[in-house]
Design a protein around this motif. Structure first.
Motif, mmCIF file in Angstrom:
data_model
loop_
_atom_site.group_PDB
_atom_site.id
_atom_site.type_symbol
_atom_site.label_atom_id
_atom_site.label_comp_id
_atom_site.label_asym_id
_atom_site.label_seq_id
_atom_site.Cartn_x
_atom_site.Cartn_y
_atom_site.Cartn_z
ATOM 1 N N ARG A 280 -35.531 50.275 52.295
ATOM 2 C CA ARG A 280 -34.208 50.093 51.676
ATOM 3 C C ARG A 280 -34.323 49.440 50.298
ATOM 4 O O ARG A 280 -33.604 49.790 49.378
ATOM 5 N N PHE A 281 -35.256 48.496 50.163
ATOM 6 C CA PHE A 281 -35.433 47.825 48.876
ATOM 7 C C PHE A 281 -35.911 48.814 47.810
ATOM 8 O O PHE A 281 -35.418 48.810 46.678
ATOM 9 N N GLN A 282 -36.852 49.689 48.159
ATOM 10 C CA GLN A 282 -37.342 50.687 47.199
ATOM 11 C C GLN A 282 -36.239 51.670 46.816
ATOM 12 O O GLN A 282 -36.108 52.037 45.646
ATOM 13 N N ARG A 283 -35.447 52.095 47.795
ATOM 14 C CA ARG A 283 -34.346 53.004 47.497
ATOM 15 C C ARG A 283 -33.310 52.332 46.606
ATOM 16 O O ARG A 283 -32.767 52.949 45.690
ATOM 17 N N LYS A 284 -33.038 51.047 46.873
ATOM 18 C CA LYS A 284 -32.083 50.295 46.058
ATOM 19 C C LYS A 284 -32.577 50.180 44.621
ATOM 20 O O LYS A 284 -31.817 50.395 43.672
ATOM 21 N N ALA B 283 -34.625 52.177 43.032
ATOM 22 C CA ALA B 283 -34.542 53.495 42.388
ATOM 23 C C ALA B 283 -33.110 53.802 41.962
ATOM 24 O O ALA B 283 -32.873 54.317 40.863
ATOM 25 N N LEU B 284 -32.153 53.490 42.829
ATOM 26 C CA LEU B 284 -30.748 53.734 42.481
ATOM 27 C C LEU B 284 -30.292 52.839 41.338
ATOM 28 O O LEU B 284 -29.512 53.264 40.487
ATOM 29 N N GLU B 285 -30.755 51.600 41.324
ATOM 30 C CA GLU B 285 -30.378 50.695 40.241
ATOM 31 C C GLU B 285 -30.897 51.186 38.888
ATOM 32 O O GLU B 285 -30.297 50.902 37.858
ATOM 33 N N GLU B 286 -31.987 51.932 38.901
ATOM 34 C CA GLU B 286 -32.492 52.535 37.668
ATOM 35 C C GLU B 286 -31.706 53.798 37.315
ATOM 36 O O GLU B 286 -31.501 54.100 36.146
ATOM 37 N N LYS B 287 -31.275 54.536 38.324
ATOM 38 C CA LYS B 287 -30.606 55.811 38.112
ATOM 39 C C LYS B 287 -29.157 55.660 37.656
ATOM 40 O O LYS B 287 -28.681 56.432 36.817
ATOM 41 N N VAL B 288 -28.436 54.677 38.191
ATOM 42 C CA VAL B 288 -27.007 54.520 37.901
ATOM 43 C C VAL B 288 -26.727 54.363 36.405
ATOM 44 O O VAL B 288 -25.842 55.044 35.876
ATOM 45 N N PRO B 289 -27.448 53.506 35.661
ATOM 46 C CA PRO B 289 -27.168 53.407 34.220
ATOM 47 C C PRO B 289 -27.405 54.728 33.475
ATOM 48 O O PRO B 289 -26.661 55.055 32.550
ATOM 49 N N ASP B 290 -28.420 55.484 33.902
ATOM 50 C CA ASP B 290 -28.673 56.790 33.275
ATOM 51 C C ASP B 290 -27.507 57.747 33.523
ATOM 52 O O ASP B 290 -27.093 58.480 32.622
ATOM 53 N N ILE B 291 -26.991 57.757 34.741
ATOM 54 C CA ILE B 291 -25.856 58.627 35.057
ATOM 55 C C ILE B 291 -24.646 58.220 34.218
ATOM 56 O O ILE B 291 -23.944 59.068 33.672
ATOM 57 N N LYS B 292 -24.409 56.897 34.107
ATOM 58 C CA LYS B 292 -23.274 56.410 33.315
ATOM 59 C C LYS B 292 -23.401 56.826 31.852
ATOM 60 O O LYS B 292 -22.421 57.276 31.243
ATOM 61 N N LYS B 293 -24.606 56.671 31.285
ATOM 62 C CA LYS B 293 -24.803 57.058 29.879
ATOM 63 C C LYS B 293 -24.581 58.549 29.687
ATOM 64 O O LYS B 293 -23.942 58.969 28.724
ATOM 65 N N THR B 294 -25.086 59.342 30.614
ATOM 66 C CA THR B 294 -24.918 60.790 30.508
ATOM 67 C C THR B 294 -23.447 61.170 30.628
ATOM 68 O O THR B 294 -22.942 61.999 29.859
ATOM 69 N N LEU B 295 -22.752 60.558 31.580
ATOM 70 C CA LEU B 295 -21.330 60.824 31.755
ATOM 71 C C LEU B 295 -20.543 60.439 30.506
ATOM 72 O O LEU B 295 -19.688 61.201 30.036
ATOM 73 N N ASP B 296 -20.852 59.275 29.937
ATOM 74 C CA ASP B 296 -20.181 58.847 28.705
ATOM 75 C C ASP B 296 -20.409 59.848 27.576
ATOM 76 O O ASP B 296 -19.484 60.180 26.825
ATOM 77 N N MET B 297 -21.626 60.350 27.466
ATOM 78 C CA MET B 297 -21.937 61.306 26.401
ATOM 79 C C MET B 297 -21.195 62.619 26.615
ATOM 80 O O MET B 297 -20.652 63.199 25.663
ATOM 81 N N VAL B 298 -21.152 63.113 27.827
ATOM 82 C CA VAL B 298 -20.440 64.367 28.101
ATOM 83 C C VAL B 298 -18.944 64.191 27.813
ATOM 84 O O VAL B 298 -18.300 65.080 27.244
ATOM 85 N N MET B 299 -18.408 63.027 28.160
ATOM 86 C CA MET B 299 -16.986 62.785 27.874
ATOM 87 C C MET B 299 -16.745 62.719 26.361
ATOM 88 O O MET B 299 -15.720 63.232 25.869
ATOM 89 N N LEU B 300 -17.685 62.140 25.627
ATOM 90 C CA LEU B 300 -17.566 62.107 24.174
ATOM 91 C C LEU B 300 -17.633 63.524 23.596
ATOM 92 O O LEU B 300 -16.849 63.883 22.706
#
Length: 176
Positions: free
Chosen positions: A53-57, A59-76
């Motif tokens: 669970r710690f390893q999965r957490k 990995a997700l903590e690294e992935k979430v900011p990338d998804i947010k940045k990508t989403l922000d860029m697509v919205m822009l």
């Protein structure tokens, strides 16, 4: 002792808390070692689940900011398309190397899906996909954090059970 084991929504069994060692053993003359071994095995299982669970957490903590940045860029990009404006930007070529670019209004974006797969999506579909992924990832993070807290509690319970049973056995041997 109840035979039904409580399980979390993630499928993690709850550790029983041993209040009466003699009742748990089945009598004052029963051997302690098999129960201690079972406790150790259970603790190891909890620790393996905790590590997973710690390893999965992480990995997700690294992935979430990338998804947010990508989403922000697509919205822009969508905003610029609706305003029929070009987007002046700098994009990263390497760790310290950036290039300036002017991006004309676009209809589609290409998204990495993983496993070396990239697909083109219309802006609306890309926003919907990224929003769903972000929401799912954030929910998974909450669940993983809850699981980690629960697992720490279960490990502590098993350590207390082990100590109580061991101490009871030491006391019993002294009395003999």
């Amino acid at each position: 002792m109840s035979s039904k084991v409580e399980v979390t929504k993630s499928g993690i069994p709850k550790a029983p808390f041993i209040t009466d060692v003699v009742a748990h053993l089945g009598g004052p003359d029963e051997p302690v070692e098999p129960h201690l071994r079972k406790f150790q095995e259970t603790m190891q299982k909890y620790k393996l689940m905790e590590t997973d669970r710690f390893q999965r957490k992480r990995a997700l903590e690294e992935k979430v900011p990338d998804i947010k940045k990508t989403l922000d860029m697509v919205m822009l990009l969508k905003e610029k398309k609706e305003a029929e404006e070009a987007l002046d930007t700098h994009f990263e070529l390497n760790d310290t190397l950036y290039a300036k670019a002017t991006i004309p209004p676009v209809e589609t974006v290409h998204l990495w899906l993983g496993a070396n797969v990239m697909l083109a999506y219309p802006l609306e579909e890309a926003i919907a996909l990224l929003s769903a992924r972000l929401e799912g990832s954030e929910k998974s993070l909450v669940t993983l954090r809850e699981d980690l807290d629960f697992l720490r509690d279960q490990i502590t319970t098993m350590e207390v059970n082990t100590a109580r049973m061991h101490n009871w056995d030491v006391k019993r041997r002294r009395e003999m």
